[in-house]
Design an enzyme around this catalytic site. Structure first.
Site, PDB file in Angstrom:
ATOM      1  N   GLY A   1       0.823  -1.203   0.000  1.00  0.00           N
ATOM      2  CA  GLY A   1       0.000   0.000   0.000  1.00  0.00           C
ATOM      3  C   GLY A   1       0.854   1.247   0.000  1.00  0.00           C
TER       4      GLY A   1
ATOM      5  N   GLY B   1       1.127   5.331   1.622  1.00  0.00           N
ATOM      6  CA  GLY B   1       0.689   6.236   2.662  1.00  0.00           C
ATOM      7  C   GLY B   1       1.064   7.667   2.352  1.00  0.00           C
TER       8      GLY B   1
ATOM      9  N   GLY C   1       5.141   7.615   2.105  1.00  0.00           N
ATOM     10  CA  GLY C   1       5.910   6.563   1.461  1.00  0.00           C
ATOM     11  C   GLY C   1       5.067   5.355   1.114  1.00  0.00           C
TER      12      GLY C   1
ATOM     13  N   VAL D   1       4.648   0.906   1.321  1.00  0.00           N
ATOM     14  CA  VAL D   1       4.929  -0.269   2.155  1.00  0.00           C
ATOM     15  C   VAL D   1       4.993  -1.502   1.262  1.00  0.00           C
ATOM     16  CG1 VAL D   1       4.185  -1.666   4.110  1.00  0.00           C
ATOM     17  CG2 VAL D   1       3.728   0.787   4.104  1.00  0.00           C
TER      18      VAL D   1
ATOM     19  N   ASP E   1      -3.070  10.393  14.031  1.00  0.00           N
ATOM     20  CA  ASP E   1      -3.509  10.003  12.680  1.00  0.00           C
ATOM     21  C   ASP E   1      -4.188   8.638  12.714  1.00  0.00           C
ATOM     22  OD1 ASP E   1      -3.926  10.251   9.979  1.00  0.00           O
ATOM     23  OD2 ASP E   1      -1.941   9.526   9.402  1.00  0.00           O
TER      24      ASP E   1
END
Length: 931
Positions: free
Chosen positions: A621, A623, A626, A628, A750
């Protein structure tokens, strides 16, 4: 002696003169009774001297190019009965002197640029039957005196900036009113039921205002043909819905009913079927209706458009819709309808708009859709449809938009697609389609958007796509396409977005046309691509292409590398027997600590090898700072372990700061519901550029966001009620630890479903501490504000928007939103939440005993199914046990939603803390288990 002058359209040469130059001398018009110059293109101003024509009773100057203000002197024409200046370019205000036009019956000033307030004195025109002043710039409060004009038959003030409330005795003094148009203004307050006293009303249009309160009940309007109340803030309940539809029982001439874009709730009653059989347009869209779509619709044989979209309707689509053979629009998208789509389309041959997307419909797409030859728009996206796309759909020559994205469709895209000359938008992303992209796609000459991402298409990209000159968006990402990028794609002059990322493309990247603008294309994840352009090499990180003599230059180094590798291989064989002796001992150590054999000094090279050069298939995924990746790392013992690697995008200005914050926050914290960081990497990549990454536990069940919004029963990925409750407790436990057991306390800042990961046992782990803040316990210590804090929209506490300091209360708010999202299935950023409505307000607006009605219906359906299955073989418990189970499930959901509401109140000090929220959730779980 001239008494009437009616001038039809005149020659082009005459039209170039101002109005006053085209008229005879006024002394010759003294006895004129009627002046009609409509439908020409006269320009200039209206002559003031018209006021000298004292016998005039008609002045019609509509549909011209007249400008300037309306002469106040016209107020002296006491015999004037009809004044029509509509569709011009007039400015200024309505002269107050118009109050002197005591004989005036018709005043039409529509579609000009008039402004200011409407003179109250117009209410003195006791003979006025038609007032048409729509589509201007009038403002201020609408004069209530006009609502007292008993002579009015027609009133239209639409598309202005008028304010005010309707009088509670509305209709008492308007016994002759037939048409009431107040739409697109800023009227407010309650719509009074007393409008029914104007019993001759045929049209009521109050749409696009700010009316509030309950939906009005209009009895005795037997002549009503159009009722439009859309885009206000009206409310209702199931009981009020029954009364509303029942009050229209006697409106047997009703042809149009629109109550869309309000805050109407509850179920639609069976009395819905008592509406007029003359109904042609029915729209209840964009509300909060629940329950099933009522039966009895086959009565509405004259229905042209049916709009039920953006509600919470459940159950199956009524098959009796098939009887509506005049239907042109069927719009039911964005609900929770389920079951197979009934085969109803063979009789709906006039259909041109079919929108059924964003539901839970299953089964196959029926071939009978191909009989809707007039179909212009077909939307079946985001359902659970399977099978192949019927060939009949590609025979719909008039189709402009085909959206089948987000289903489970299989098979190829047939070559017949090339016959769709009118097709402008083709969306088939997020399916399981395969095969080659047909070269015949070039036949779609009108195509503007072509998105085929996240499928299984293979083969090369057809060069014929370069012939689609109108193409603006082309997305072929995340497939298995091979070969080179066709040079012809550079010819797409209208293209704004080209996404070919994460395929298996190879060879040289074109450098002409659209490929000169790096902002327009995305080629990531194609590791065999190369380029001759320095700009592309630097910005996209691809390898330079090797051509000509350069191939010979690398021949010697290649040979030397092979010889060196052979020598190294012999050395490895020599040492292998010593390593083999120690493997068993170290294997025991690894089994006691699965990460002990992994080097703590992981390099860029280690990560590159583990992720297979950051291959697309290993991308988990993306974010805010950055990407992952899944990485397979080797132990010094020869064993391997799968981990997650968060690679920071250091091109973003705050990525390094996020990396440091995450390392600092996770350095000393330990909790079973926090993702464990194994190690970090801060070094240089092979290009000498800075590289930062975090190596963490790998979570095989992905993130919570995916499970909530894309899980389904067929794949087994739908979260059950108990799973959601356990996950909520896990997340609450992690936050409780950060807030109450860490010194100093830590605010995550977050929290959202995408930052909650699930391991192999469905245990939740909170991740991503890039925005985390240490909270000062000493009031004298300085703590930064949250003005620069970038959380995620929809989850950020409201006080953060005003610069309040990061706090545990802010995390509690985010947790509350997450909780409501988990148990309602609604994102806080859903399109329904606008103009002041939020997820918290939507849920809290429900009655205390009806809060379960906003719950994700899949939770209740899951319990209904499981309890029915468990009781099918137990006749002794039967229906009574099933009912108790279902009631307990609903009680659990209601308790959890109340926790969410208690965590999301506006005032931070009034919110529960995490310890109290955790305690309540644990008590709810204990109650469920004990039951």
């Amino acid at each position: 002696m001239l008494q009437s002058w009616k001038q039809g359209p005149i020659s082009q040469s005459t039209r170039t003169f101002p109005l006053w130059q085209t008229l005879p001398h006024l002394s010759n018009l003294t006895f004129l009774h009627s002046l009609d110059l409509s439908g020409n293109t006269f320009h200039g101003q209206i002559p003031k001297h018209f006021s000298h024509l004292s016998l005039l009773n008609v002045i019609h100057l509509s549909n011209n190019n007249l400008s300037g203000t309306i002469p106040s002197q016209l107020g002296y024409l006491h015999r004037l009965q009809s004044l029509d200046f509509s569709v011009n370019n007039l400015t200024g205000q309505i002269p107050p002197s118009f109050a002197n036009l005591s004989s005036l019956e018709n005043l039409s000033l529509a579609r000009n640029h008039l402004e200011g307030e409407i003179p109250t004195e117009l209410g003195n025109l006791r003979n006025l039957s038609s007032l048409q002043i729509s589509e201007n710039h009038f403002s201020g409060k609408f004069p209530t005196s006009i609502f007292n004009m008993s002579s009015l038959v027609f009133l239209s003030v639409t598309v202005n900036h008028l304010k005010g409330e309707l009088p509670q005795n509305f209709g008492k003094f308007l016994p002759n009113l037939k048409s009431l148009y107040l739409a697109s203004n800023m009227f407010e307050g309650i719509i009074p039921n007393s409008i029914s006293n104007a019993s001759h009303l045929q049209v009521i249009d109050l749409a696009n205002n700010k009316f509030t309160g309950p939906i009005p009940l209009f009895y005795n309007l037997k002549n009503l043909t159009r009722l439009i109340l859309g885009n206000n803030s009206l409310s209702s309940t199931t009981l009020l819905n029954f009364q509303f539809f029942d009050c229209l029982r006697n409106s047997t001439k009703l042809q149009e009913l629109r109550i869309h874009e309000n805050h109407l709730t509850g179920e639609l009653p069976k009395s819905f079927a008592n509406l007029s059989s003359n109904l042609q347009h029915l729209c209840v869209a964009d509300n909060f209706f629940i329950g099933t779509i009522p039966q009895g619709m086959k009565k509405f044989q004259n229905l042209i458009s049916l709009s039920f979209e953006k509600n919470y309707f459940t159950g199956e689509l009524p098959s009796e819709i098939e009887a509506l053979n005049n239907l042109q629009q069927l719009v039911i998208h964005s609900n929770r309808l389920s079951g197979d789509i009934p085969d109803i389309f063979g009789n709906l041959t006039n259909l041109f708009n079919l929108a059924m997307g964003i539901n839970q419909l299953s089964g196959r797409i029926h071939q009978s859709i191909g009989q809707c030859k007039s179909l212009n728009y077909l939307d079946l996206r985001l359902n659970r449809l399977g099978g192949t796309i019927p060939d009949e759909i590609f025979q719909l020559s008039s189709l402009r938009t085909l959206n089948l994205a987000g289903n489970s469709l299989q098979g190829p895209l047939p070559p017949r697609v090339g016959t769709m000359k009118q097709l402008e938008n083709l969306y088939i992303s997020d399916n399981q389609m395969s095969g080659n992209i047909p070269v015949e796609i070039e036949g779609c000459l009108s195509l503007k958007s072509l998105t085929m991402a996240r499928n299984r298409f293979n083969g090369s990209i057809p060069t014929t796509i370069g012939n689609l000159s109108s193409l603006e968006t082309l997305d072929l990402s995340l497939n298995s396409l091979t070969g080179a990028i066709p040079e012809s794609l550079g010819q797409l002059e209208s293209i704004q977005k080209l996404n070919l990322s994460f395929n298996h493309l190879e060879g040289k990247i074109p450098t002409k046309g659209l490929f000169t603008d790096l902002t327009k294309f995305d080629l990531r994840g194609n590791n065999q691509l190369c380029s001759l352009s320095k700009e592309i090499i630097q910005n996209l990180g691809v390898l330079p292409c090797v051509v000509g003599k350069k191939k010979r230059k690398i021949l010697l180094p290649t040979i030397l590398a092979i010889v060196g590798a052979a020598a190294l291989f012999i050395s490895v064989l020599f040492l292998f027997w010593t390593i083999k002796k120690k493997r068993k001992e170290r294997k025991t150590l690894v089994s006691s600590d699965p990460f002990r054999g992994l080097s703590q000094n992981i390099t860029y090279g280690d990560i590159r090898i583990a992720t297979n050069n950051f291959a697309a298939e290993n991308l988990i995924g993306k974010g805010g700072f950055g990407s992952v990746y899944k990485g397979v790392f080797s132990f010094s013992t020869g064993e391997t372990v799968t981990l997650a690697v968060k690679v920071l995008d250091l091109q973003q200005s705050k990525a390094s700061k996020s990396f440091n914050a995450e390392c600092e926050a996770l350095k000393n914290v330990r909790h079973r519901n926090l993702v464990k960081v194994i190690t970090s990497c801060s070094s240089l990549d092979y290009k000498g550029e800075e590289f930062k990454a975090l190596v963490m536990q790998f979570m095989p069940n992905g993130n919570l966001d995916f499970k909530i919004h894309q899980g389904d029963e067929e794949s087994g990925s739908l979260l059950t009620l108990m799973q959601r409750l356990n996950i909520a407790i896990d997340v609450a436990s992690a936050l409780d630890y950060l807030h109450h057991d860490c010194n100093p306390p830590i605010a995550h800042c977050d929290l959202k479903p995408a930052n909650v990961l699930l391991d192999e046992n469905m245990t939740a782990h909170v991740v991503d501490f890039g925005l985390a803040r240490f909270l000062c316990q000493n009031p004298s210590e300085k703590q930064s504000s949250t003005l620069g804090l970038k959380g995620s929209i929809g989850y950020i506490a409201p006080e953060y928007g005003f610069g309040s300091k990061a706090s545990t209360e802010g995390d509690v708010y985010s947790f509350g939103i997450l909780l409501l999202e988990m148990f309602t299935g609604k994102r806080p950023t859903d399109e329904m939440f606008k103009e002041g409505l939020s997820l918290h307000k939507f849920v809290s607006s429900m009655d205390e005993n009806e809060v379960v009605k906003v719950a994700d219906r899949r939770l209740i359906e899951d319990y209904e199914y499981s309890t029915q299955s468990s009781n099918s073989d137990d006749h002794s418990s039967g229906l009574d046990s099933n009912t108790h189970w279902l009631h307990k499930a609903e009680e659990c959901i209601a308790d959890v939603i109340r926790v969410g509401l208690s965590c999301t109140v506006d005032q931070p000090k009034e919110r529960w803390n995490m310890r109290k929220a955790l305690s309540k959730l644990q008590a709810t779980k204990h109650s469920m288990l004990s039951f």
